[in-house]
Design a protein around this motif. Structure first.
Motif, short mmCIF file in Angstrom:
data_model
loop_
_atom_site.label_atom_id
_atom_site.label_comp_id
_atom_site.label_asym_id
_atom_site.label_seq_id
_atom_site.Cartn_x
_atom_site.Cartn_y
_atom_site.Cartn_z
N GLY A 134 -8.67 -40.79 -30.83
CA GLY A 134 -7.51 -41.59 -31.19
C GLY A 134 -7.14 -41.50 -32.66
O GLY A 134 -6.04 -41.92 -33.04
N PHE A 135 -8.03 -41.00 -33.49
CA PHE A 135 -7.73 -40.87 -34.92
C PHE A 135 -7.28 -39.43 -35.18
O PHE A 135 -8.09 -38.51 -35.31
CB PHE A 135 -8.96 -41.21 -35.76
CG PHE A 135 -9.35 -42.66 -35.67
CD1 PHE A 135 -8.74 -43.62 -36.45
CD2 PHE A 135 -10.33 -43.07 -34.77
CE1 PHE A 135 -9.09 -44.95 -36.37
CE2 PHE A 135 -10.69 -44.39 -34.68
CZ PHE A 135 -10.08 -45.34 -35.47
N THR A 136 -5.99 -39.26 -35.21
CA THR A 136 -5.39 -37.95 -35.36
C THR A 136 -5.07 -37.67 -36.82
O THR A 136 -4.87 -38.60 -37.62
CB THR A 136 -4.10 -37.85 -34.53
OG1 THR A 136 -3.19 -38.89 -34.96
CG2 THR A 136 -4.41 -38.04 -33.06
N PRO A 137 -5.00 -36.42 -37.22
CA PRO A 137 -4.68 -36.10 -38.62
C PRO A 137 -3.24 -36.46 -38.96
O PRO A 137 -2.33 -36.35 -38.12
CB PRO A 137 -4.92 -34.59 -38.71
CG PRO A 137 -4.80 -34.11 -37.30
CD PRO A 137 -5.30 -35.21 -36.43
N GLY A 138 -3.02 -36.90 -40.17
CA GLY A 138 -1.69 -37.25 -40.64
C GLY A 138 -1.22 -38.62 -40.25
O GLY A 138 -0.10 -39.01 -40.60
N ALA A 139 -2.04 -39.40 -39.54
CA ALA A 139 -1.63 -40.73 -39.12
C ALA A 139 -1.78 -41.71 -40.28
O ALA A 139 -2.64 -41.54 -41.15
CB ALA A 139 -2.46 -41.20 -37.93
N PRO A 140 -0.96 -42.74 -40.34
CA PRO A 140 -1.10 -43.75 -41.41
C PRO A 140 -2.38 -44.54 -41.23
O PRO A 140 -3.00 -44.52 -40.17
CB PRO A 140 0.15 -44.63 -41.22
CG PRO A 140 0.52 -44.47 -39.79
CD PRO A 140 0.17 -43.04 -39.43
N PRO A 141 -2.81 -45.27 -42.27
CA PRO A 141 -4.02 -46.09 -42.14
C PRO A 141 -3.91 -47.08 -40.99
O PRO A 141 -2.90 -47.78 -40.85
CB PRO A 141 -4.12 -46.80 -43.50
CG PRO A 141 -3.35 -45.92 -44.44
CD PRO A 141 -2.25 -45.31 -43.63
N SER A 142 -4.93 -47.11 -40.17
CA SER A 142 -4.91 -47.99 -39.01
C SER A 142 -5.13 -49.43 -39.42
O SER A 142 -5.57 -49.74 -40.54
CB SER A 142 -5.99 -47.55 -38.01
OG SER A 142 -7.27 -47.65 -38.60
N ALA A 143 -4.83 -50.33 -38.48
CA ALA A 143 -5.06 -51.75 -38.73
C ALA A 143 -6.54 -52.05 -38.89
O ALA A 143 -6.93 -52.94 -39.66
CB ALA A 143 -4.47 -52.58 -37.58
N LEU A 144 -7.39 -51.29 -38.19
CA LEU A 144 -8.84 -51.49 -38.33
C LEU A 144 -9.31 -51.15 -39.73
O LEU A 144 -10.11 -51.88 -40.32
CB LEU A 144 -9.56 -50.63 -37.29
CG LEU A 144 -11.10 -50.65 -37.34
CD1 LEU A 144 -11.62 -52.07 -37.12
CD2 LEU A 144 -11.68 -49.69 -36.33
N ALA A 145 -8.82 -50.05 -40.29
CA ALA A 145 -9.23 -49.67 -41.65
C ALA A 145 -8.76 -50.69 -42.68
O ALA A 145 -9.52 -51.04 -43.60
CB ALA A 145 -8.66 -48.28 -41.98
N SER A 175 -11.63 -45.93 -45.20
CA SER A 175 -10.79 -45.02 -44.41
C SER A 175 -11.61 -44.49 -43.25
O SER A 175 -12.83 -44.31 -43.35
CB SER A 175 -10.28 -43.87 -45.27
OG SER A 175 -11.36 -43.12 -45.81
N LEU A 176 -10.92 -44.26 -42.15
CA LEU A 176 -11.51 -43.68 -40.95
C LEU A 176 -11.12 -42.21 -40.90
O LEU A 176 -9.94 -41.89 -40.76
CB LEU A 176 -11.04 -44.42 -39.71
CG LEU A 176 -11.38 -45.92 -39.67
CD1 LEU A 176 -10.68 -46.60 -38.51
CD2 LEU A 176 -12.88 -46.13 -39.58
N SER A 177 -12.09 -41.35 -41.02
CA SER A 177 -11.80 -39.92 -41.12
C SER A 177 -11.30 -39.39 -39.78
O SER A 177 -11.58 -39.93 -38.71
CB SER A 177 -13.06 -39.15 -41.54
OG SER A 177 -14.06 -39.27 -40.55
N THR A 178 -10.56 -38.32 -39.87
CA THR A 178 -10.04 -37.67 -38.66
C THR A 178 -11.19 -37.13 -37.82
O THR A 178 -12.07 -36.44 -38.33
CB THR A 178 -9.10 -36.52 -39.05
OG1 THR A 178 -8.04 -37.04 -39.85
CG2 THR A 178 -8.53 -35.86 -37.82
#
Length: 410
Positions: free
Chosen positions: A160-171, A152-155
């Motif tokens: 670009g990594f905002t809180p509450g966002a779904p898991p990104s494609a990179l993760a 997981s990529l922490s907020t």
């Protein structure tokens, strides 16, 4: 007063040059190219914008045992990229596995084939046993999902990594790469994750009381041998949940994540466990001194590279098959520095590189043997050839020596 009035009447004209930080944002390709290919008259060396050489990795540090509520943990920092890994072990009982009866039948068949090989004294008996054990390890670890990595990529780790966002494609992609590498390298042994139960066997005195005629078939030697473990059963497995969190992302997250997984697994200890017949459940010991570490297979180290080309348009031009003269001109032009292979790219360089290479190497005999390439992945371009890959293998081998020293000290 006159000087002050004169200074006020003649203000200093604004400078027409841009500071390096603004120039790097407006013209990133030209900025990096100016560092890698300085003018010949300047007598400046070819270095990257971050001050490193092309084959130089970022400063790496590792710290194991940082988390208290895990079986193993580690923090690895590569430059400004920081990865935290924690390993949690949970018990999976065989009675909760729906397909365990089918897999147990196949295991009994393999054990029977092994006993027949012992009776026949075949010359390739050791090879057959090793192949059977490897297949059994693969079946248990992969089919039963005994290794569960999650990244997981922490907020706030990067813009670009905002809180509450779904898991990104990179993760999700990095989680899949970690799982694939754990399976392909066979890093964790399945025997370390098995929980055995040895049914009690009647000793010579008990058998003598029941049947004196069968006393000759009893082996009076109580030492552990092949026959002692013939009837033992697997009552459960340890499932390792490998949670990785990138708390600071500044390029090349896979190398940092995999290094944290290596350090955490080397730090992992599993408590002594056994099957209790009276309660019909698996019990664990609270004594820390009885816990055992994992016997990992080798030390696979990942090294990533990216290719930076002097021609900014080389990435999106249409690919055509050159004729003989054009191919000859390209080979002659290759002698001049038109591209650079950058080791351990940071976030700034990753956005400018279109071709990427990832090598996973290991060394036999704890570093004294030859270098073994466990994985080679290249995508995004066509400029790296066989000679370049040989050089990258040598660079990855030197990186292996450095990572082994860092992980041994953590």
């Amino acid at each position: 007063m006159a000087s002050a009035t004169g200074a006020a009447s003649h203000p200093v004209p604004p400078s027409l040059s841009l500071p390096p930080s603004q120039f790097a944002r407006l013209q990133p390709h030209a900025y990096l190219l100016a560092h890698l290919s300085p003018p010949a008259a300047s007598n400046q060396p070819s270095i990257r914008a971050n001050g490193r050489a092309s084959s130089q990795f970022r400063v790496t540090s590792a710290n194991a045992g940082s988390l208290t509520h895990t079986n193993g943990s580690a923090v690895v920092r590569m430059g400004d990229t920081t990865s935290v890994c924690g390993v949690r072990a949970e018990i999976l009982r065989t009675e909760d596995i729906a397909s365990w009866s089918v897999s147990r039948t196949s295991n009994e068949a393999s054990n029977k084939r092994r006993r027949l090989a012992e009776l026949n004294e075949k010359p390739n008996e050791e090879d057959e046993d090793t192949a059977a054990d490897d297949e059994e390890d693969r079946a248990h670890i992969e089919d039963l999902n005994l290794l569960v990595p999650n990244l997981s990529l922490s907020t706030g780790c990067a813009p670009g990594f905002t809180p509450g966002a779904p898991p990104s494609a990179l993760a999700q992609s990095l989680s899949h790469q970690l799982l694939s590498l754990l399976h392909s390298t066979r890093l964790v042994r399945a025997d370390d994750l098995r929980i055995w139960y040895q049914p009690p066997s009647l000793g010579p005195e008990e058998l003598e009381r029941h049947n004196d005629d069968e006393q000759m078939d009893v082996d009076p030697n109580p030492s552990g041998g092949v026959e002692d473990h013939k009837n033992r059963e697997i009552k459960g497995f340890w499932v390792l949940y490998i949670d990785v969190m990138i708390i600071s992302l500044a390029g090349n997250p896979f190398d940092a994540a995999w290094a944290s997984v290596l350090a955490a697994l080397r730090d992992t200890k599993l408590p002594r466990s056994w099957w209790d017949v009276d309660s019909e459940m698996i019990l664990c010991s609270d004594n820390v001194s009885e816990a055992s570490k994992l016997s990992l297979r080798g030390l696979p180290v990942a090294s990533s590279f990216c290719v930076f080309e002097a021609d900014a348009a080389a990435g999106w031009r249409a690919v055509v098959i050159p004729d003989a003269e054009e191919q000859k001109a390209r080979s002659q032009k290759k002698g001049s520095q038109q591209r650079w292979i950058l080791a351990d790219p940071d976030g700034y360089e990753e956005n400018l590189g279109q071709e990427r290479i990832c090598l996973v190497v290991d060394k036999e005999k704890g570093g004294k043997g030859k270098t073994v390439v466990l994985k080679m992945e290249k995508h995004g371009g066509w400029t790296v050839d066989t000679d370049d890959l040989r050089q990258l293998v040598d660079i990855s081998a030197r990186r292996w020596d450095e990572m082994k020293r860092i992980l041994d000290q953590c």
